[in-house]
Design a protein around this motif. Structure first.
Motif, mmCIF file in Angstrom:
data_model
loop_
_atom_site.group_PDB
_atom_site.id
_atom_site.type_symbol
_atom_site.label_atom_id
_atom_site.label_comp_id
_atom_site.label_asym_id
_atom_site.label_seq_id
_atom_site.Cartn_x
_atom_site.Cartn_y
_atom_site.Cartn_z
ATOM 1 N N LEU A 303 0.941 -1.137 -0.092
ATOM 2 C CA LEU A 303 -0.116 -0.028 -0.083
ATOM 3 C C LEU A 303 0.863 1.272 -0.040
ATOM 4 C CD1 LEU A 303 -2.952 0.889 0.184
ATOM 5 C CD2 LEU A 303 -2.637 1.128 2.621
ATOM 6 N N VAL A 304 0.984 1.943 -1.085
ATOM 7 C CA VAL A 304 1.676 3.035 -1.198
ATOM 8 C C VAL A 304 0.689 4.325 -0.688
ATOM 9 C CG1 VAL A 304 2.909 4.785 -2.682
ATOM 10 C CG2 VAL A 304 3.011 2.361 -2.799
ATOM 11 N N VAL A 305 1.108 5.106 0.193
ATOM 12 C CA VAL A 305 0.255 6.428 0.623
ATOM 13 C C VAL A 305 0.883 7.726 0.399
ATOM 14 C CG1 VAL A 305 -1.089 7.355 2.653
ATOM 15 C CG2 VAL A 305 -0.493 4.868 2.458
ATOM 16 N N GLU A 306 0.405 8.355 -0.460
ATOM 17 C CA GLU A 306 1.153 9.562 -1.041
ATOM 18 C C GLU A 306 0.393 10.863 -0.079
ATOM 19 O OE1 GLU A 306 0.817 9.798 -5.226
ATOM 20 O OE2 GLU A 306 -1.359 9.779 -5.074
ATOM 21 N N THR A 327 -0.509 -0.423 -4.566
ATOM 22 C CA THR A 327 -1.681 0.271 -4.590
ATOM 23 C C THR A 327 -1.652 1.559 -3.882
ATOM 24 O OG1 THR A 327 -2.915 -2.032 -4.492
ATOM 25 C CG2 THR A 327 -4.313 0.158 -3.844
ATOM 26 N N THR A 328 -1.982 2.678 -5.006
ATOM 27 C CA THR A 328 -1.510 4.046 -4.296
ATOM 28 C C THR A 328 -2.870 4.630 -4.127
ATOM 29 O OG1 THR A 328 0.324 4.247 -5.904
ATOM 30 C CG2 THR A 328 -0.616 6.170 -5.011
ATOM 31 N N VAL A 329 -2.961 5.140 -2.814
ATOM 32 C CA VAL A 329 -4.163 5.717 -2.097
ATOM 33 C C VAL A 329 -3.703 6.978 -1.196
ATOM 34 C CG1 VAL A 329 -5.220 3.526 -1.795
ATOM 35 C CG2 VAL A 329 -3.650 4.378 -0.113
ATOM 36 N N PRO A 330 -4.663 7.966 -1.114
ATOM 37 C CA PRO A 330 -4.585 9.049 -0.258
ATOM 38 C C PRO A 330 -4.443 8.778 1.146
ATOM 39 C CG PRO A 330 -6.586 9.136 -1.081
ATOM 40 C CD PRO A 330 -6.082 8.040 -1.555
ATOM 41 N N PRO A 331 -4.042 9.534 1.964
ATOM 42 C CA PRO A 331 -4.229 9.152 3.607
ATOM 43 C C PRO A 331 -5.424 8.699 4.209
ATOM 44 C CG PRO A 331 -2.642 11.077 3.285
ATOM 45 C CD PRO A 331 -3.537 10.931 2.095
#
Length: 923
Positions: A303-306, A327-331
């Motif tokens: 899980l990639v949190v940007e 899998t890129t998601v917001p906080p």
């Protein structure tokens, strides 16, 4: 009248002690003392009496009586299933107290998952009188056994023993029947007062069955078991990870209905399955949902949190190239439950501020790393680590570096002026004062601080932050104004920052405007004017008027001043916002300067990348490496650039520079950058689940059961340990050593008293090396209190029969039942010893004191009262008076002596007086 008898508490000791009088008689006969016969017999009798008293005391002579007063303890079921009868329970205890008479005593114990003393046994009229329940045991379970055990323990032993259970009979913990039977054997009667819980139409999800594990891409189905006591049609929906995958009406008959629901193929990881019904006829809504956990095996996912859109792209691309399925998601999309987090093998935080994550999200990340072995990699930037407010958060505890400036970093002083105004609410103003105090506490004695109040100007003149107590006192006593313009206060703050000699040296100057933005000002122009003077201007907007234009004003001020803008609709968030501003702006977190990170310690986290061939980076966030962590790459100042460590079962890594080119433009242009970023995350990945270790979990009551089974072809070396780490819904981790019960079979139990998901990590290790590991879990949708309705009359009758009692028709009937006879023993030891002590001096007197007849006559004379004086004759009285008169005259004048020839003859009365006086002078 109570019957009585004499008992010996220690007959054997008493028998031995009673030999002493026999021995005393034998010795006396063999060697009689040199006393008279009468005196010798008296002394022997006293001796024997003293010895008999001591022997009785040693034997524990006691007086046994049968008491008539009783101690009645009401054991009241306060679990969730009795909520419909709560008023009945209160009235039952009040009735027991109202009908309490004489020397009887009443106590109250409440029980749920545990038992608590509501009121110890006390006689009628004792204060305080019961009015309502004050104790609140955990209502998710019913343990009547615990209530019976506690009730029996608080009763005094000098009265008849009586327990009245007030319950609906829906026991789900313990064995109350066995406990009641045991109490009956001890002379305690157990009666039952039923609580009539209303019943009605009810439907519930009894269970949800899903495969414990499934290969990625495979289709499966779940089995939903629904129980209803009436025929009706309910809507059934099934969700996977909160995404609905099935919805349809279900016809329910009276009894159980099983529905098989197909599930779409799922990606690897843990998935939470929820089945929910919506019945038209229902009593409890709490039991309309069921849950299960499904583990899908397959490629690991990250899980990639940007922190901002696009900031995680470089990390995600590197992971994709390494086949790590990012899998890129917001906080906001970070899971707040362990079941949700378990879908991923690792999490990468890319320039994510702490304020963008909730406390539940950060706590879940911490528990996931510590208890499940989930990996965590944090990448720096202007809004991450120290500048991102990590200090004091669960993230700060989990990462290998702490958000503290290294001691070797030379920090220039800070000069800051807070421009405050009223939040137009007294309570909000109290919060504002507390926020100002918190910011001042972040400053060092080398820093300077001043505060304007929106009314009088600089309420706290710009001064050194060394005397924080004096500044705090000034903050607490200031009064805030609501100015129509901020300009005078901003100008006064700027003038103070420019005029102070201490701040003109090398201090970083800041103004932080805190307000609602309703003043009439050129906000952007004011900010630019301050920036032109070398002052960084930030703004914290509290939208108390719910006007977006006012917040736009505050943002324009921060934009013009080159500072940061923070906004909130709630004044209660002001302390957090000011703390975030102090962490980010008032501390020199970012260390500028181009350098190539130096290898400090070789690590697999580099994945073969040679640091000497890496392009230079231009800056990093200054952090402090924790003692147990390992520096892999460092700056010229020795600060960590890449640090790693083991945290519980998991691994965590921190890259203190950025990943979007702000400070790493040359590095990202290098082909090595992707390998480096992917390797940092890959190092944190846990050991994959081992197919040689099969895990089964289940729940019974408030206990979870773990069974780990090794494949028959797998054997552990001698001394190997198998340990389970259980992470519950409250994010607390519990370690459970598993015990071997057979070849390759290991079992253990863990507390499961909460609803939610329990993730279980089992590892077999030897000599510190993990040989096998696997992950499993179990979900509890609702408390067993909502599994059954109504009063279980059959169980209550069984309980009363086991306790030798009956089902009472009313509370008043509790005092009319026949209680088991009880013998209360009152020890006489103290009285026996006291009497023996009194006889000792009498024995000494009988042997040593010699009394003759003459002594007896003298003692009798001494104690005889004095006789009354005899009556004096009148003649003698006249003589005494005359003698007294003569004595008085002689003192006045001594007469001349008369010649014998001239002396007259004496009268008889004079002669008598003289003779009497002479006689008095004689001894």
């Amino acid at each position: 009248m109570a019957s009585s008898l004499i008992q010996l508490a220690h007959p054997a000791l008493g028998a031995v002690a009673f030999l002493a009088p026999v021995a005393a008689v034998a010795i006396w006969l063999a060697m009689p003392p040199p006393l008279s016969r009468r005196r010798g017999r008296l002394s022997l009798g006293i001796h024997l009496l003293v010895l008999l008293l001591l022997a009785a005391a040693i034997g524990g002579l006691a007086f046994a009586r049968a008491p008539h007063a009783q101690s009645l303890v009401a054991v009241v079921d306060r679990s969730a299933s009795t909520a419909g009868g709560a008023q009945q329970e209160t009235e039952a205890v009040a009735a027991l107290q109202r009908t309490l008479t004489g020397a009887n005593e009443l106590g109250v114990v409440t029980t749920g998952e545990q038992a608590l003393v509501e009121q110890p046994p006390a006689p009628a009229g004792a204060a305080p009188a019961f009015t309502t329940f004050q104790t609140s045991p955990d209502a998710d379970f019913t343990d009547l056994e615990a209530g019976l055990r506690l009730g029996a323990s608080v009763m005094p032993t000098t009265t008849l023993q009586h327990i009245v259970v007030v319950s609906d009979g829906q026991q789900n913990l313990g064995d109350a029947v066995s406990e009641a039977r045991s109490l009956r054997s001890q002379g305690v009667r157990v009666d039952v007062l039923p609580v009539a819980v209303p019943t009605g139409a009810e439907a519930r999800v009894d269970s949800v069955h899903a495969p414990s594990s499934l290969p990625a891409g495979a289709s499966t189905q779940v089995q939903v078991v629904i129980d209803s006591n009436v025929t009706q049609t309910a809507a059934l929906s099934v969700s996977v990870d909160q995404t609905q995958v099935y919805q349809a009406p279900v016809s329910l008959g009276a009894g159980q209905t099983t529905v098989n629901v197909p599930l779409p193929p799922a990606v690897s990881g843990f998935h939470s399955i929820t089945a929910q019904i919506s019945p038209p006829q229902d009593t409890y809504a709490q039991n309309n949902v069921g849950a299960a956990l499904l583990q899908v095996t397959g490629p690991e996912r990250v899980l990639v949190v940007e922190g901002a859109p696009g900031q995680g792209a470089n990390v995600a691309n590197a992971l994709k190239a390494a086949a790590l399925n990012p899998t890129t998601v917001p906080p906001a999309a970070v899971p707040a439950t362990l079941a949700g987090l378990a879908a991923y093998s690792a999490v990468a935080l890319v320039n994510v501020p702490a304020s963008a994550l909730s406390a539940a999200q950060m706590g879940t990340l911490q528990a996931g790393v510590r208890d499940l072995g989930t990996g965590l990699a944090a990448f720096g930037g202007q809004d991450s680590l120290g500048p991102g407010g990590y200090a004091g958060t669960p993230l700060d505890s989990t990462l290998p570096v702490s958000a503290q400036l290294p001691q070797q970093l030379k920090k220039p002083p800070v000069a800051v002026v807070l421009c405050l105004e009223t939040m137009e609410d007294p309570q909000a103003d109290v919060v504002e004062r507390g926020a100002a105090v918190a910011l001042v506490n972040q400053l060092t004695p080398q820093d300077f601080v001043g505060i304007t109040d929106g009314a009088s100007g600089l309420a706290v003149p710009l001064q050194s932050a060394a005397n924080k107590s004096a500044i705090d006192n000034a903050i607490q006593t200031m009064s805030f104004g609501d100015p129509s313009t901020y300009s005078p206060f901003l100008n006064e703050a700027a003038k103070a920052l420019s005029a102070n000699p201490g701040t003109n040296l090398n201090a970083n100057k800041f103004i932080v405007l805190v307000g609602d933005g309703d003043a009439s000002d050129d906000y952007n122009g004011e900010g630019k004017a301050l920036a032109a003077q070398g002052i960084s201007a930030s703004a914290v907007g509290i939208n108390v008027h719910s006007q977006s234009t006012f917040m736009t004003n505050m943002q324009a001020f921060a934009t013009g001043g080159g500072g940061d803008f923070f906004e909130s609709d709630n004044p209660s968030q002001l302390p957090q916002l000011l703390l975030q501003e102090s962490q980010k702006s008032l501390k020199p977190w970012v260390v500028q300067g181009s350098f190539t990170p130096a290898l400090h310690t070789a690590s697999p986290a580099l994945g073969g990348v040679n640091p000497s061939t890496l392009p230079p980076i231009d800056a990093y966030v200054a952090e402090t490496t924790k003692p147990a962590a390992q520096d892999v790459l460092t700056s010229p100042a020795g600060d960590p650039v890449l640090a790693t460590w083991q945290y519980g079962l998991g691994r965590a890594a921190t890259w203190t520079s950025d990943t979007d080119g702000l400070w790493t433009r040359a590095l990202l242009a290098s082909p090595q950058s992707g390998t480096l970023l992917a390797n940092i995350v890959a190092w944190t990945l846990p050991t994959p689940s081992d197919s040689a270790l099969n895990l089964q979990t289940s729940v019974q009551g408030n206990q979870g059961a773990i069974t780990a089974q090794l494949a028959t072809s797998t054997a552990l070396p001698a001394g190997a340990q198998v340990v389970a780490t259980v992470a519950g819904p409250d994010l607390s981790g519990v370690q459970v050593p598993l015990t071997a019960t057979g070849p390759g079979t290991y079992v253990g139990n863990f507390p499961a008293g909460q609803t939610g998901s329990y993730l279980v990590h089992v590892s077999a290790s030897s000599g510190g090396t993990v040989l096998h590991s696997t992950l499993g879990g179990v979900a509890i949708a609702y408390s067993p209190e909502y599994q059954f309705l109504g009063t279980n009359a059959a169980f209550l009758r069984q309980l009363a029969t086991a306790g030798g009692g009956t089902v009472l028709p009313s509370a008043a009937a509790a005092y009319r039942v026949r209680l088991p006879r009880l013998s209360v023993s009152e020890a006489l030891t103290a009285w026996l010893l006291a009497l023996a002590a009194l006889l000792v001096p009498i024995d000494i007197a009988a042997r040593r004191l010699v009394v003759s007849r003459a002594d007896t006559k003298v003692w009798a004379e001494a104690v005889r009262p004095p006789a009354a004086p005899a009556e004096v004759e009148p003649t003698l009285l006249r003589l005494r008076g005359r003698l007294d008169r003569r004595a008085g005259g002689a003192e006045k004048a001594k007469p001349e002596p008369a010649t014998p020839s001239a002396q007259p003859a004496e009268e008889p009365e004079d002669l008598a007086a003289r003779l009497l006086a002479k006689r008095k002078k004689q001894p």
